[in-house]
Design a protein around this motif. Sequence first.
Motif, PDB file in Angstrom:
ATOM      1  N   GLY A  73      45.657  55.709 -47.634  1.00  0.00           N
ATOM      2  CA  GLY A  73      45.127  54.539 -48.315  1.00  0.00           C
ATOM      3  C   GLY A  73      45.419  53.260 -47.556  1.00  0.00           C
ATOM      4  O   GLY A  73      44.749  52.248 -47.755  1.00  0.00           O
ATOM      5  N   LEU A 128      45.012  51.699 -51.395  1.00  0.00           N
ATOM      6  CA  LEU A 128      43.771  51.041 -50.992  1.00  0.00           C
ATOM      7  C   LEU A 128      43.748  49.584 -51.470  1.00  0.00           C
ATOM      8  O   LEU A 128      43.246  48.696 -50.770  1.00  0.00           O
ATOM      9  N   CYS A 140      37.362  48.230 -49.852  1.00  0.00           N
ATOM     10  CA  CYS A 140      38.566  48.977 -50.220  1.00  0.00           C
ATOM     11  C   CYS A 140      38.818  48.903 -51.722  1.00  0.00           C
ATOM     12  O   CYS A 140      39.235  49.896 -52.341  1.00  0.00           O
TER      13      CYS A 140
END
Length: 274
Positions: free
Chosen positions: A171, A124, A259
């Motif tokens: 991710g 992420l 994120c």
Amino acid sequence: MTVALVIVLAVVQGLTEFLPVSSSGHLRLIQRIFGVAEPQTFFDVVLHVGTLVPVLFVYRREIGRILKGIWTSIRRTAGPDEAADFRLGMLVVVGSIPTGFIGIGLGDMMESLALDLGWIAAALTLNAGILFGLGVVQKRAEGKTGRGLRELTVRDALLVGTVQGMAVFRGISRSGSTITAGMLSGLDREAAAAFSFLLSVPAILGALLLKLDLSVISADGLGIYIIGGLVACASGTAALLFLLRLLRRGRLHLFAWYCLFVAALAIYWRMNGS
């Protein structure tokens, strides 16, 4: 999984599939928070199929032209427009090749790594970096005319297809990374988004075939998959239309901050969750 959890996961899948924040990373994190220890890979693929429907609807004209181009080319009756549409269809096939190789070669390893939320957090964070890069690309493209969908090259298709393959890691946002790659190669925003989502069609169908396991579907549990697919379809339609609006305004890179927040949440849950 309970019906309530299935609905939550389906809504999250629909919303995050098209927004550049990684639907697979969100699904894994939520499953861990709700105590689902093992990755529900087939269920996740079913949700992805649910979000395939909005793509088929929004890009129905492009898909229809590609199919017509293929049909007329086979019959040797294609005019210049049909030949261009046939070429676009072939570029979708070309872009799908590296995606397929990466997915088949690294898919199982990526799923095992996804058991650790630390890897999800790392991905992420990398995705946030990609989105910050998208912001830079968008700023540099201001005032310039990018190439359209029919000006796509084999190099573009291979680049975007390879990037899409790397999004097998939970991710990394498929849509965010492929749109960024498309714009980085010189495509305009609409063309980059269109090719990204056209390329998602064989990728999702291929994942369904690879992960298809009818043994996990019981008569009692079939409804879970149907509910999940329908809810993901509905929320995905709203998210796709919202994404295209944000893309035209050049705002997708702002999701990088989100994120980073979710990455921090994943790290927190890894350290303090049950």
